[in-house]
Design a protein around this motif. Structure first.
Motif, mmCIF file in Angstrom:
data_model
loop_
_atom_site.group_PDB
_atom_site.id
_atom_site.type_symbol
_atom_site.label_atom_id
_atom_site.label_comp_id
_atom_site.label_asym_id
_atom_site.label_seq_id
_atom_site.Cartn_x
_atom_site.Cartn_y
_atom_site.Cartn_z
ATOM 1 N N GLU A 401 0.855 -1.200 0.000
ATOM 2 C CA GLU A 401 0.000 0.000 0.000
ATOM 3 C C GLU A 401 0.887 1.245 0.000
ATOM 4 O OE1 GLU A 401 -3.430 0.261 0.248
ATOM 5 O OE2 GLU A 401 -3.595 -1.922 0.042
ATOM 6 N N PHE A 402 0.573 2.189 -0.892
ATOM 7 C CA PHE A 402 1.323 3.447 -0.905
ATOM 8 C C PHE A 402 0.855 4.333 0.240
ATOM 9 C CE2 PHE A 402 1.385 2.094 -5.378
ATOM 10 C CZ PHE A 402 2.757 2.041 -5.561
ATOM 11 N N LEU A 403 1.809 4.883 0.986
ATOM 12 C CA LEU A 403 1.438 5.718 2.126
ATOM 13 C C LEU A 403 1.492 7.211 1.799
ATOM 14 C CD1 LEU A 403 3.235 3.823 5.052
ATOM 15 C CD2 LEU A 403 1.004 3.407 4.015
ATOM 16 N N THR A 404 2.179 7.575 0.722
ATOM 17 C CA THR A 404 2.328 9.005 0.402
ATOM 18 C C THR A 404 1.641 9.381 -0.912
ATOM 19 O OG1 THR A 404 4.438 8.493 -0.674
ATOM 20 C CG2 THR A 404 4.549 9.245 1.606
ATOM 21 N N ILE A 405 1.170 8.381 -1.652
ATOM 22 C CA ILE A 405 0.596 8.644 -2.979
ATOM 23 C C ILE A 405 -0.828 8.093 -3.033
ATOM 24 C CG2 ILE A 405 0.851 8.195 -5.472
ATOM 25 C CD1 ILE A 405 3.820 7.636 -4.963
ATOM 26 N N ASP A 406 -1.736 8.902 -3.597
ATOM 27 C CA ASP A 406 -3.095 8.422 -3.845
ATOM 28 C C ASP A 406 -3.101 7.752 -5.229
ATOM 29 O OD1 ASP A 406 -5.746 8.075 -4.487
ATOM 30 O OD2 ASP A 406 -6.405 10.048 -3.794
ATOM 31 N N GLY A 407 -2.867 6.455 -5.234
ATOM 32 C CA GLY A 407 -2.672 5.720 -6.479
ATOM 33 C C GLY A 407 -3.840 5.816 -7.444
ATOM 34 N N GLU A 408 -5.054 5.731 -6.919
ATOM 35 C CA GLU A 408 -6.247 5.785 -7.791
ATOM 36 C C GLU A 408 -6.325 7.121 -8.520
ATOM 37 O OE1 GLU A 408 -10.203 4.861 -6.190
ATOM 38 O OE2 GLU A 408 -9.226 3.175 -5.164
ATOM 39 N N LYS A 409 -6.046 8.176 -7.770
ATOM 40 C CA LYS A 409 -6.099 9.532 -8.333
ATOM 41 C C LYS A 409 -5.045 9.672 -9.443
ATOM 42 C CE LYS A 409 -6.273 14.303 -7.822
ATOM 43 N NZ LYS A 409 -7.278 14.997 -8.585
ATOM 44 N N VAL A 410 -3.850 9.156 -9.182
ATOM 45 C CA VAL A 410 -2.767 9.280 -10.169
ATOM 46 C C VAL A 410 -3.156 8.559 -11.468
ATOM 47 C CG1 VAL A 410 -0.361 8.678 -10.682
ATOM 48 C CG2 VAL A 410 -0.972 9.526 -8.408
ATOM 49 N N ILE A 411 -3.672 7.358 -11.341
ATOM 50 C CA ILE A 411 -4.034 6.583 -12.536
ATOM 51 C C ILE A 411 -5.170 7.272 -13.297
ATOM 52 C CG2 ILE A 411 -5.105 4.382 -13.263
ATOM 53 C CD1 ILE A 411 -3.279 3.066 -11.065
ATOM 54 N N ASP A 412 -6.107 7.805 -12.536
ATOM 55 C CA ASP A 412 -7.219 8.527 -13.144
ATOM 56 C C ASP A 412 -6.714 9.747 -13.927
ATOM 57 O OD1 ASP A 412 -10.000 8.893 -13.456
ATOM 58 O OD2 ASP A 412 -9.924 10.558 -12.026
ATOM 59 N N GLU A 413 -5.822 10.519 -13.319
ATOM 60 C CA GLU A 413 -5.299 11.737 -13.963
ATOM 61 C C GLU A 413 -4.491 11.380 -15.219
ATOM 62 O OE1 GLU A 413 -5.921 14.868 -13.368
ATOM 63 O OE2 GLU A 413 -7.031 14.644 -11.490
ATOM 64 N N VAL A 414 -3.691 10.320 -15.128
ATOM 65 C CA VAL A 414 -2.877 9.932 -16.291
ATOM 66 C C VAL A 414 -3.791 9.482 -17.439
ATOM 67 C CG1 VAL A 414 -1.220 8.224 -17.162
ATOM 68 C CG2 VAL A 414 -0.773 9.402 -15.010
ATOM 69 N N ASN A 415 -4.852 8.786 -17.116
ATOM 70 C CA ASN A 415 -5.781 8.365 -18.178
ATOM 71 C C ASN A 415 -6.492 9.555 -18.818
ATOM 72 O OD1 ASN A 415 -5.935 5.374 -18.757
ATOM 73 N ND2 ASN A 415 -5.748 5.414 -16.532
#
Ligand code: NI
Length: 423
Positions: A401-415
């Motif tokens: 689990e990433f503790l400093t990064i909101d992974g879902e948000k990052v993937i959403d923004e990149v898409n």
């Protein structure tokens, strides 16, 4: 923050041993001997786990995750000049920020704790590095000619970025003339002067393709390595990526100057550029590090894959099963990377070093039985076994689990970026 990693099989400089690792103030305070009054804020149970120094990806362009699997199975020049460069023009600084964060997620997920990056928009990579907590040595790619206003602007932007982020714990900078064929000799000399003035390392692509060798020979009557040497860009502070097409004279020049080479086996194979003469480089005493290159040419930032290719490829082409052993490969991916990037305080599990570490789950079918942990890293691991990552004594990923990064948000923004730029 004090962290205790208890009784873990750790890959130490002298070989793997079960030890307890005591971390305080971002550093490894002790290996096995409990420091006086050490009270951990956090304890990680080492049972069934392997501790390695975090891997060092010594050459990438993290923002290019947005181009992953967009232009494949193309010759190098068509790929770069017809597909990638036109698309790069449509990227905004924010696009690059999200792309870089996705790259950082991928690197952390596969045990990379530091990377060297070259990019097109300033201030995005340092923001992403700072927000995530990973370590990086950053550089704005420079191209242009002597007296060319665009080249001068790029260099000024790079210098402004360096000043703006100076003193950041996890970030240092290099100057990055993109390649001998995109920077003319006068511009190369200007960058060399600035690098010397500021004591900065130089990050450059060199001798990547046969076409590059031909172009430079036609224009200047020498090899790309000789050209950058003439222009002051080949020194003990140089980090030269690729170096696929080197002759013996080029190799001697690298050794004489004390410059580091970053080999990128998968990118070189995928773009059909060939295989770098890594055995000759190592034989000449050159510091060789390992990099993925970008997600547009690899198409992954998982350094375990490149480590696997590195250790297999040179055995195969040299008909030598002892070539680039698992141990040598791991050194290339850790200690040598640290040396190449000027990060002397990381790359090893040793008291006094930065606590840049990756914990690997050994309870996986592909990792059992654990006869030789180093061989397992080079030949059996995929990188997905990494479950916890610590950089500078800070846990950035725990149990995947990433503790400093909101992974879902990052993937959403990149898409969202991809949807826009691909129309
Ligand atoms: Ni590159």
């Amino acid at each position: 923050m004090k962290i205790l990693i208890e009784n873990i099989l750790a890959v130490l400089p002298g070989g793997p041993k079960v030890r307890s690792i005591y971390i305080s103030d971002g550093k490894i305070e002790s290996v096995d001997t409990r420091p006086a009054d050490f009270v951990p804020d956090k304890t990680i149970n080492g049972s069934g786990r392997l501790l390695i120094p975090g891997l060092i990806n010594a050459h990438t362009h993290a923002y290019m995750t947005v181009f992953r699997n967009y232009a494949d199975d193309l010759p190098f020049n068509d790929w770069l000049f017809d597909k990638i460069m036109p698309l790069e023009d449509s990227l905004t600084p924010d696009d690059c920020y999200w792309g870089t964060l996705l790259g950082i997620m991928e690197m952390l997920r596969s045990g990379t704790t530091a990377f060297a990056d070259m990019y097109i928009h300033t201030n995005c990579a340092p923001r992403a590095v700072s927000d995530s907590g990973i370590r990086a040595v950053l550089s704005r790619g420079l191209s242009g000619g002597e007296g060319d206003p665009a080249g001068a602007r790029r260099l000024r932007d790079a210098l402004d970025e360096i000043e703006a982020w100076s003193g950041h714990d996890n970030i240092t900078f290099m100057l990055a003339p993109h390649a001998p064929y995109t920077c003319d000799p006068g511009y190369q000399r200007e960058i060399a002067r600035e690098a010397a003035r500021l004591g900065l390392r130089v990050n450059i692509h060199v001798s990547e393709s046969l076409a590059e060798i031909e172009t430079i020979r036609e224009r200047y009557g020498c090899s790309p390595v000789e050209l950058i040497d003439r222009n002051g860009l080949l020194t003990d502070k140089t980090l030269a990526a690729h170096c696929v097409q080197l002759d013996d004279r080029d190799i001697s020049l690298f050794a004489e100057r004390g410059a580091s080479i970053v080999t990128n086996p998968i990118s070189n194979l995928k773009l059909a550029n060939g295989v770098a003469p890594v055995l000759k480089m190592l034989g000449a005493g050159i510091n060789v590090a390992l990099g993925t290159d970008s997600a547009a040419s690899n198409n992954s930032l998982n350094l375990f894959r490149d480590l696997n290719y590195l250790t297999l490829l040179h055995k195969g082409i040299n008909h030598d099963a002892e070539a680039v052993s698992a141990r040598t490969g791991l050194e290339i991916a850790t200690v040598n990377g640290a040396r190449a990037l000027g990060l002397s305080g990381t790359g090893k599990i040793e008291a006094g070093m930065a606590a840049d570490l990756a914990v690997i789950d050994l309870d996986r079918p592909n990792m059992q039985p654990v006869n030789d942990p180093v061989a397992a890293i080079a030949y059996s691991a995929f990188g997905s076994e990494v479950e916890t990552v610590i950089v500078g004594g800070r846990v950035l990923m725990e149990k995947c689990e990433f503790l400093t990064i909101d992974g879902e948000k990052v993937i959403d923004e990149v898409n969202k970026v991809c949807k826009r730029i691909y129309g």
